[in-house]
Design a protein around this motif. Structure first.
Motif, PDB file in Angstrom:
ATOM      1  N   ARG A 254      21.972  20.228 -11.719  1.00  0.00           N
ATOM      2  CA  ARG A 254      21.375  20.758 -11.411  1.00  0.00           C
ATOM      3  C   ARG A 254      20.619  21.599 -10.761  1.00  0.00           C
ATOM      4  N   GLY A 255      20.704  22.693  -9.241  1.00  0.00           N
ATOM      5  CA  GLY A 255      19.532  22.942  -8.912  1.00  0.00           C
ATOM      6  C   GLY A 255      18.544  23.231  -9.290  1.00  0.00           C
ATOM      7  N   GLU A 256      16.843  23.821  -8.575  1.00  0.00           N
ATOM      8  CA  GLU A 256      16.318  23.638  -9.565  1.00  0.00           C
ATOM      9  C   GLU A 256      15.448  25.020  -9.421  1.00  0.00           C
ATOM     10  N   VAL A 257      15.248  25.566 -10.810  1.00  0.00           N
ATOM     11  CA  VAL A 257      15.165  26.564 -11.338  1.00  0.00           C
ATOM     12  C   VAL A 257      13.766  27.277 -10.138  1.00  0.00           C
ATOM     13  N   THR A 258      13.209  28.467  -9.585  1.00  0.00           N
ATOM     14  CA  THR A 258      13.050  29.046  -9.304  1.00  0.00           C
ATOM     15  C   THR A 258      12.134  29.848  -9.454  1.00  0.00           C
ATOM     16  N   THR A 259      12.292  31.156  -8.662  1.00  0.00           N
ATOM     17  CA  THR A 259      11.180  32.006  -8.959  1.00  0.00           C
ATOM     18  C   THR A 259      12.574  33.045 -10.290  1.00  0.00           C
ATOM     19  N   SER A 260      13.242  33.422  -9.979  1.00  0.00           N
ATOM     20  CA  SER A 260      14.453  34.398 -10.269  1.00  0.00           C
ATOM     21  C   SER A 260      14.408  33.350 -11.405  1.00  0.00           C
ATOM     22  N   PRO A 261      14.972  33.516 -12.952  1.00  0.00           N
ATOM     23  CA  PRO A 261      15.740  32.259 -13.789  1.00  0.00           C
ATOM     24  C   PRO A 261      17.122  32.464 -13.275  1.00  0.00           C
ATOM     25  N   ASN A 262      17.496  33.063 -12.497  1.00  0.00           N
ATOM     26  CA  ASN A 262      19.483  33.027 -12.051  1.00  0.00           C
ATOM     27  C   ASN A 262      19.604  32.561 -10.865  1.00  0.00           C
ATOM     28  N   GLN A 263      18.401  32.106 -10.328  1.00  0.00           N
ATOM     29  CA  GLN A 263      18.600  31.314  -8.631  1.00  0.00           C
ATOM     30  C   GLN A 263      18.314  29.785  -9.270  1.00  0.00           C
ATOM     31  N   ALA A 264      19.091  29.547  -8.565  1.00  0.00           N
ATOM     32  CA  ALA A 264      18.634  27.396  -8.881  1.00  0.00           C
ATOM     33  C   ALA A 264      18.452  27.137  -7.238  1.00  0.00           C
ATOM     34  N   ASP A 265      17.888  26.449  -6.832  1.00  0.00           N
ATOM     35  CA  ASP A 265      17.159  26.176  -5.524  1.00  0.00           C
ATOM     36  C   ASP A 265      18.370  24.062  -4.900  1.00  0.00           C
ATOM     37  N   TYR A 266      18.897  24.315  -4.257  1.00  0.00           N
ATOM     38  CA  TYR A 266      19.423  23.050  -4.154  1.00  0.00           C
ATOM     39  C   TYR A 266      19.661  21.925  -2.884  1.00  0.00           C
TER      40      TYR A 266
END
Lengths: 216, 216
Positions: A28-40
């Motif tokens: 899974r991408g890393e969770v950043t600012t917004s809980p619905n957005q992940a960073d790849y």
């Protein structure tokens, strides 16, 4: 990057990426600012490319991809085993060949060849069985007419294997190594078949030259 | 011999033999005493074996078999053309590859290779197109990582083609020649793929030796 950008960069559709994540093939991408957005990051991109190669080029099942990734990620698994496993998973299938005289004689000839070359495949190596099945079919159709190609074929594929391993050995990234080995194995068979036809046309034209009045 | 015996000897079912006769791939047997009985000789057996190889091993269409047989029977057609035609008919298909940068660069690399080797395939040679398509796919997946295998692959398939043509040249019967060339081409690809896996296991084990405590 966001998943949409990962999709654009890799050329893999978002739905496919989500499927790979669900199947545990891509972290899974890393969770950043917004809980619905992940960073790849670049590691995700690299892993995604490997998974796509294993599935699309290698035709591996999801379970086989998962096993390959476990081996890639485990530093205790020797590279030789990982490559062998990947190649076996993408290897030619072995049909249920009839157990006749042609089959037994083909088995003896292949084992003779292996002994002469000093090749010691692991027990149940699919390459050995596939070679026996091919040779047996050749013998059923043409008798022993084609047996003489075995030794030169073995020498030629040894040179091919050296070139394959040169390419793989030059890489340091384990994912690149596995991907290159797999693509080289699967597409390499097709490339060799294509080049072989070009070489045959060349050798055949040299040995059986067309008459002078012909234009082709 | 009667058709039933021809079927037993060749292993081809009577219904299939009748179909080949109707399609003009096998000459009718000679009519003897009874109007309902035809006599088949060694020439029929030989031709039947060739037709079966072309259809079952080569996967040729009935029209392609017919064209091959016309060429086999016409002494004016050079053997080189007959072999080339048969091999082209059984060759790898060429898909509609996208016309992108990878495709154009692959085309340039393959033509460079052909020039270096002095191979001059006929216009529209399917082997050239298939080689370009394979290399382009490799480039799309792995970049130029696999380009270095091209030259050693070409040298290896040239040795393979020499062995193939040695086998075919040793035969005098044109039907045996075409049959052997075809079976060697189609099954030869599979045999080479199988032997290549065995060679890779051998070279890989030598280059990446397992740790001493491992048993395999």
């Amino acid at each position: 990057m966001r998943m949409a950008e990962l999709s654009r960069t890799s050329g893999v559709p978002v739905a496919t990426i989500k499927y790979y994540v669900r199947e545990g093939l891509l972290p899974r991408g890393e969770v950043t600012t917004s809980p619905n957005q992940a960073d790849y990051g670049p590691a995700h991109l690299r892993r995604l490319q490997l998974v796509r190669s294993l599935v699309e080029v290698g035709g591996l099942s999801i379970a086989a991809v998962r096993a390959t990734l476990v081996a890639v990620d485990d530093p205790a698994v020797p590279l030789h085993h990982t490559l062998g496993m990947t190649i076996a998973a993408a290897g030619p299938g072995t049909g249920g060949a009839p157990e006749d005289a042609a089959q037994r004689e083909a088995e003896a000839r292949i084992d003779e060849l292996l002994a002469k070359k000093g090749w010691r495949p692991h027990d149940g190596a699919p390459g050995r069985q596939a070679a026996i099945d091919c040779l047996a079919t050749m013998r059923r159709v043409t008798g022993t007419r084609l047996d003489s190609v075995l030794a030169p074929y073995a020498d030629a594929v040894e040179a091919i294997a050296e070139a394959d391993l040169d390419t793989v050995s030059a890489l340091t990234d384990p994912e690149e190594r596995v991907e290159t080995a797999l693509v080289g194995t699967v597409l390499g068979d097709r490339l060799l078949a294509a080049l072989r036809r070009l070489a045959r046309e060349h050798v055949s034209a040299r040995r059986f030259p067309p008459a002078a009045e012909e234009t082709s």
